[in-house]
Structures are given as structure tokens and as C-alpha cells.
Enzyme design. Structure first.
Site, PDB file in Angstrom:
ATOM      1  N   HIS A 129       2.164  -7.243   7.933  1.00 30.26           N
ATOM      2  CA  HIS A 129       2.986  -7.143   6.729  1.00 30.26           C
ATOM      3  C   HIS A 129       4.443  -7.495   7.010  1.00 30.26           C
ATOM      4  CE1 HIS A 129       3.702  -6.332   2.678  1.00 30.26           C
ATOM      5  NE2 HIS A 129       3.115  -5.148   2.542  1.00 30.26           N
ATOM      6  N   ASP A 134       2.950 -10.948   2.936  1.00 31.78           N
ATOM      7  CA  ASP A 134       2.951  -9.944   1.864  1.00 31.78           C
ATOM      8  C   ASP A 134       1.558  -9.824   1.256  1.00 31.78           C
ATOM      9  OD1 ASP A 134       5.648  -9.412   2.187  1.00 31.78           O
ATOM     10  OD2 ASP A 134       6.240 -10.983   0.756  1.00 31.78           O
TER      11      ASP A 134
END
Length: 618
Positions: free
Chosen positions: A588, A592
Site C-alpha cells: 500500500h 492504492d
């Protein structure tokens, strides 16, 4: 004389090591170069051999203790046998004998220039010891036959040692240049070592299931037709000692002495080599020397004599074989070794384990369901065992991935009915045309590789300096479950391959995993990984990303089940469809949730459309 056993340098940046296991106890007899203990460092696990033959008189570092390179680990007392000091005294002793009997010795030396000492051996024990030392000198220094050395090559950037798993040639066999000579296993790859030159295999210096460092000499190849040196390679101490005492009555025939031990013209030298002949694999010399009184029975007993020494009790068993036997609940005393000199190899242990399991399937010829109910408990229950080297590497990589990434997983459901129907229609013609079977895996790899070109963030790498590298090639690793652990061979340039090209490369890499032929190049360079977690029936899995990559795709089990679908003519209806879950785990820090969803959406659309007819020839 006391010989110190120290911790050797085990790599350029390795400064210390931990003693994980002592293979010998205090008071036990050890042979030169025999594995003495196991040491673990932050880069490699290896065995430390004994620098000399003798008795292990003292252990200085206990198990699980850590010491620096060069530290003293143990002391070997070789006062009763070999050593450098007695070798130096071998020459002065005849000089001390000369003043006492100047005339006889001066006369004896011209007559027996080659061997002035052997005649004095039966009467004086000191000269006998003195001669035993020079006999060991040629073993340690030049026990190998003259020729071309076969060394263990570098098999990867971080690979420092390898284990010989199988010799493809025997001593005395002729070999051609670049012909596979032996198989070697490391913590990253199993590979074959080719012969560096053509000739005859004269000597094998590292036996099967034994480990050696990169650059170590494994064997010697001489000119074709040259006499092999198998005996000195396997038992360097017993053979030369027999060659020295036996020429006494013949004086000038050291080579034919190997053919003369059976008649045994003189039993006096036999007691000297007899203590060291118990483990000798050379049957004919060992039996008559150990039984000087039974000359007629010696040849008959020569062949079976080594058998007791090759069993699980007396013979040395490598840690690899011992661990494998423990994992499979195999009693080594019941296993007959097929290695050199009867040594038990890992193949023997695996065969014994399979033989033990054979009666169970035969007895339970019922359906597969009852098998799970009658399954036997694992032999590992209640045990504490060492972690294998490859499992340690996997564990380190998994922890590194979790500690260096903010990992997250996203799951989508895909209808792969079209793909499965296409595969059913094309698999026979595809196999005939391409030479490989058409599995569902190439369809997933093809769709994943195409989507990577559109979503570069999923095919990227975060560098240590804070920059991001977006790869311009799709090198897709395929996670494979093997006997050794999780292996990830890489399909290079998967984004530029056709469906047939991906199928061929996948089959080739899978064959290497099963056959142990993966090279370091096959395991490196991956930019994205696919893991078929559904091969054992799992619907989906939250995968740990293959660091330093930033994403990995998991394929769940394909299941036929009723699904609500919108049919163009029937409208909403329920139909039996082939469904699969796809999981994308990602870092992450760079990827995204929206990026992951868009990537999975493209993969899903490509698979559900199933437009592969052109590549399948339909």
C-alpha cells in the site's frame, strides 16, 4: 600432539558462527576431513571437518554458543597416530640408529635404497610408527590422482556451498567434456555439474549427501585409460598402510602388492592396519588383513565384510540423511545403503519411507473419503527439529516482506466458463501441435501479463533511496510447492509471449522443479508473482508479496456452482458456471486500493471474454 579445531572463514562478511550440533562426542575417534560439527551463520549452514585424525579430547564451544571466526572449537589428540611432529621425526630416527650399528646399516642402505625402514619395523615399534606417518603424508598432500580437478562452481551470488546429491558417473568411467558428471543441491537451486574435460574419472573426493564449499575439489579426471584411484579417495588411511608393509618380502614391487594380500606370505604387518580396516569399503584387502590366521576363508569373507559397517549404527550418516530419516520415521539400521561403500543416501531413506507406506493404500482400497479418517498421525508430533536451510530462507524473506511493506489484499470473483470450454475444445490439438499440455494456468498468466502493461504501479519496485522503478518487462514468477519448499521460477518476458509460449515455458520450469534442474537464472529477475493457491482446493488466500516486488496475484480453486447471470435472451437466470476468486496482495506504500481494483477488473474482463481462439487455432 594436540591439533586445534578453529572456526574457519565462511564468507567475506561473516565474522561469527553458532555451533548448532556436534557430530562427535569427547573421547570419540575421528578421521581427517570427517565432519565434526555443524555451524550456522547469517548466510550459510555448513559442516566443519576434522583437520587431522585422532581422538576428540576436548570440546571448547558447546551447542548453541556463538564464537568469532578463528576461535578454537575443539582439540584433537593425534599423539597415537598422525601429526606433523612425528613426520619430522621420521627421518632423524634412522640417523640415531646408524651410530649404534654403523656397518650393518651402511651396508643395508645400498641394497635397499627404497625401503631402509620397513625391515626394522617388525623388531622396533618406534620405526614402525615413524613409517606410518610418512604413509599419511602423501594422502593429505597428494592423495588425489594427477589430472584435471572438478571443482564446485559458483551457483549464485549468495550461494557459498552445495550438497552432492548424486554422482552420475563412477570411478573408472570415461566422460566427455561438458557431459553431466554429478548433481548438486543448494538452498536455492538443484543443478548438474558438467565434466570440465574428457577423460577417465580417476577419483571422487566428495561423496553423495556430503557438502562442500564453492571452489572445493569434487573429483579428478585424468587421461582416458588412466588407472583410477578409487581406493585412496574413499579410504585414504587404510590403503597406503597395506601397500607399505606388504612389499617387505618382495622389496621392489609396491604396485603388485594389491594382488598379493590374499596369499598373505607374512602375517606380521597385518595387526598394524587392522584397526583402520573396519570401515573400509575395499573388500579383498580388508578381510585378509583383519584375519591373518584364516587365510583360506579370507577371500570368501571379503565381499560381505564391509556390510556391517554400512548399516545405520556403525557407518557415518550425514545430517541431511539423518534429518530426512527422522521426518519420515525411518529406522536407519534397517536401511541398506546404495551409495559409495554402502553409504545410506537420501534416495534410500525416501524409498524406505515409501515402502513403509505401501501397505496402507493396498489395505484401504475403499473410496478416498475413508482415507482421511484413517490417516496415521505424523511422525513429527511431539518433536523439536531443526529448520531446514530453504525454510529459513523462506522465513527470512516473508518477515522482510511484512516488515518493509504495508500489505493489503483485494479479492474479485471471475467467471472462467468460456476459458474452460476453450481449453476442453483445444487441448488435444494444442498438445499435438505444441508438444505440451494446455492447463488453465497459461490463460491466467497471459491475462495478468497484459494487464501489467496498463498498470505500471503493480509491476514496480521501491528503491532504498526513495525512488520508484517501473519495470519495462513482465517477468512473472510462478510459485511452486516442492518437496524442498516454496520455489518461484520466473517466466522471463511473459508479456511478449503467446499463449503457447507461456505454456511451454511453464511446463519447462515445472519439469525443472520436479527434476531438480533449476538454475540461479531461472529463479532471479522476477517483477511480479502468481501463486496458484487453489491447487489444493483453497477458495482464496491472503498472499504475502514476494519482496521486493510490490504485488502478487493469487488464483483460487475453480469451482462449478449456480450463479445468477444476465442472459441476453432469458434475462436474469441461474446457471451452472465455472467460478474462481482472484486475490491481489500489494504494497500500500505504492499501490492504492483503486489501483488494485482497476488491475483486477482488467484481468477479470480478459478472462471472462475468453477471446483466445486465434492463439488456440480454433
Amino acid at each position: 600432539m594436540a591439533v586445534s579445531v578453529t572456526l574457519p572463514a565462511l564468507g567475506e562478511s561473516v565474522t561469527e558462527g553458532t555451533v548448532t550440533r556436534w557430530l562427535k562426542a569427547e573421547g570419540e575417534t575421528v578421521e581427517a576431513d570427517e565432519p565434526l560439527l555443524e555451524v550456522s551463520t547469517d548466510k550459510v549452514d555448513t559442516e566443519i571437518p576434522a583437520p587431522a585424525a585422532g581422538v576428540l579430547s576436548s570440546i571448547k564451544v558447546a551447542e548453541d554458543e556463538t564464537v568469532e571466526v578463528g576461535a578454537e572449537l575443539a582439540v584433537i589428540d593425534d599423539g597415537s597416530g598422525g601429526g606433523s611432529a612425528p613426520e619430522a621425526e621420521a627421518e632423524p630416527e634412522p640417523e640415531q640408529a646408524q651410530p649404534e650399528q654403523p656397518e650393518p646399516q651402511q651396508q643395508a642402505q645400498p641394497q635397499q635404497q627404497a625401503q631402509p625402514e620397513p625391515q626394522a619395523q617388525p623388531e622396533q615399534p618406534e620405526p614402525q610408527q615413524a613409517e606410518a606417518e610418512p604413509e599419511q603424508a602423501p594422502q593429505g598432500g597428494g592423495g588425489s590422482a594427477s589430472g584435471t580437478d572438478v571443482v564446485l562452481p559458483a551457483l549464485g551470488e549468495s550461494v557459498t556451498e552445495g550438497t552432492v546429491t548424486r554422482w552420475l558417473k563412477e570411478v573408472g568411467d570415461d566422460v566427455e567434456a561438458d557431459e553431466p558428471l554429478l548433481e548438486v543441491s543448494t538452498d536455492k537451486v538443484d543443478t548438474e555439474i558438467p565434466a570440465p574435460t574428457a577423460g577417465t574419472l580417476l577419483e571422487i573426493l566428495v561423496g553423495e549427501d556430503e557438502s562442500a564449499e564453492v571452489g572445493a575439489k569434487l573429483a579428478v579426471i585424468g587421461e582416458k585409460g588412466a588407472a583410477p584411484a578409487a581406493a585412496p579417495a574413499q579410504e585414504p588411511q587404510a590403503e597406503p598402510e597395506q601397500a607399505k608393509p606388504e612389499p617387505e618380502p618382495q622389496q621392489a614391487e609396491p604396485e603388485p602388492a594389491r594382488e598379493d594380500p590374499q596369499p598373505e606370505p607374512e602375517p606380521e604387518p597385518a595387526p598394524a592396519p587392522s584397526p583402520q580396516q573396519a570401515p573400509a569399503p575395499q573388500a579383498q584387502p580388508a578381510a585378509p588383513a583383519g584375519q591373518p590366521a584364516a587365510q583360506a576363508k579370507a577371500p570368501a569373507q571379503a565381499a560381505p565384510a564391509p556390510a556391517p559397517a554400512t548399516g545405520g549404527e556403525g557407518a557415518y550418516v550425514t545430517p541431511l540423511v539423518r534429518k530426512l530419516a527422522g521426518e519420515n520415521n525411518v529406522d536407519l539400521t534397517t536401511v541398506k545403503g546404495s551409495g559409495v561403500g554402502g553409504r545410506i543416501r537420501k534416495q534410500d531413506v525416501l524409498a524406505a519411507a515409501e515402502a513403509a507406506k505401501a501397505p496402507a493404500p493396498a489395505a484401504a482400497a475403499a473410496p478416498s473419503a475413508p482415507k482421511a479418517q484413517t490417516a496415521q498421525p505424523s511422525a513429527l508430533r511431539g518433536q523439536t527439529v531443526k529448520m531446514s536451510r530453504i525454510r529459513k530462507v523462506i522465513a527470512e524473506n516473508m518477515m522482510k516482506a511484512l516488515h518493509n511493506q504495508a500489505q493489503l489484499s483485494t479479492v474479485v470473483e471471475v467467471d472462467v466458463t468460456r476459458v474452460m470450454k476453450l481449453r476442453t475444445r483445444a487441448k488435444e490439438s494444442f498438445a499435438a501441435r505444441e508438444g505440451v499440455k494446455l492447463s488453465p494456468m497459461p490463460f491466467f498468466v497471459k491475462a495478468a501479463a497484459e494487464a501489467l502493461k496498463v498498470h505500471p504501479a503493480v509491476n514496480a519496485k521501491i528503491n532504498d533511496d526513495g525512488t520508484i522503478t517501473y519495470h519495462d518487462v513482465e517477468n512473472i514468477g510462478i510459485a511452486v510447492d516442492s518437496e524442498k519448499g516454496l520455489m518461484v521460477p520466473v517466466i522471463k518476458g511473459a508479456g511478449d509471449l503467446s499463449l503457447a509460449g507461456i505454456a511451454k515455458r511453464t511446463a519447462e520450469l515445472a519439469g525443472k522443479v520436479r527434476g531438480g534442474g533449476l538454475s540461479p537464472d531461472d529463479m532471479s529477475g522476477g517483477t511480479f508473482t502468481i501463486s496458484n493457491t487453489g491447487s489444493r482446493g483453497a477458495l482464496f488466500d491472503t498472499i504475502i508479496v514476494n519482496y521486493p516486488q510490490v504485488a502478487e496475484l493469487g488464483i483460487g480453486a475453480t469451482v462449478r456452482r449456480p450463479v445468477v447471470m444476465d442472459h441476453p435472451e432469458l434475462g436474469e437466470t441461474i446457471a451452472i458456471r465455472d467460478m474462481v476468486y482472484l486475490t491481489l496482495s500489494y504494497d500500500h506504500q505504492l499501490v492504492d486500493g483503486a489501483d488494485a481494483a482497476r488491475y483486477l477488473a482488467d484481468v477479470k474482463a480478459r478472462l471472462e471474454a475468453g477471446e483466445f481462439e486465434g492463439e488456440l487455432g480454433l
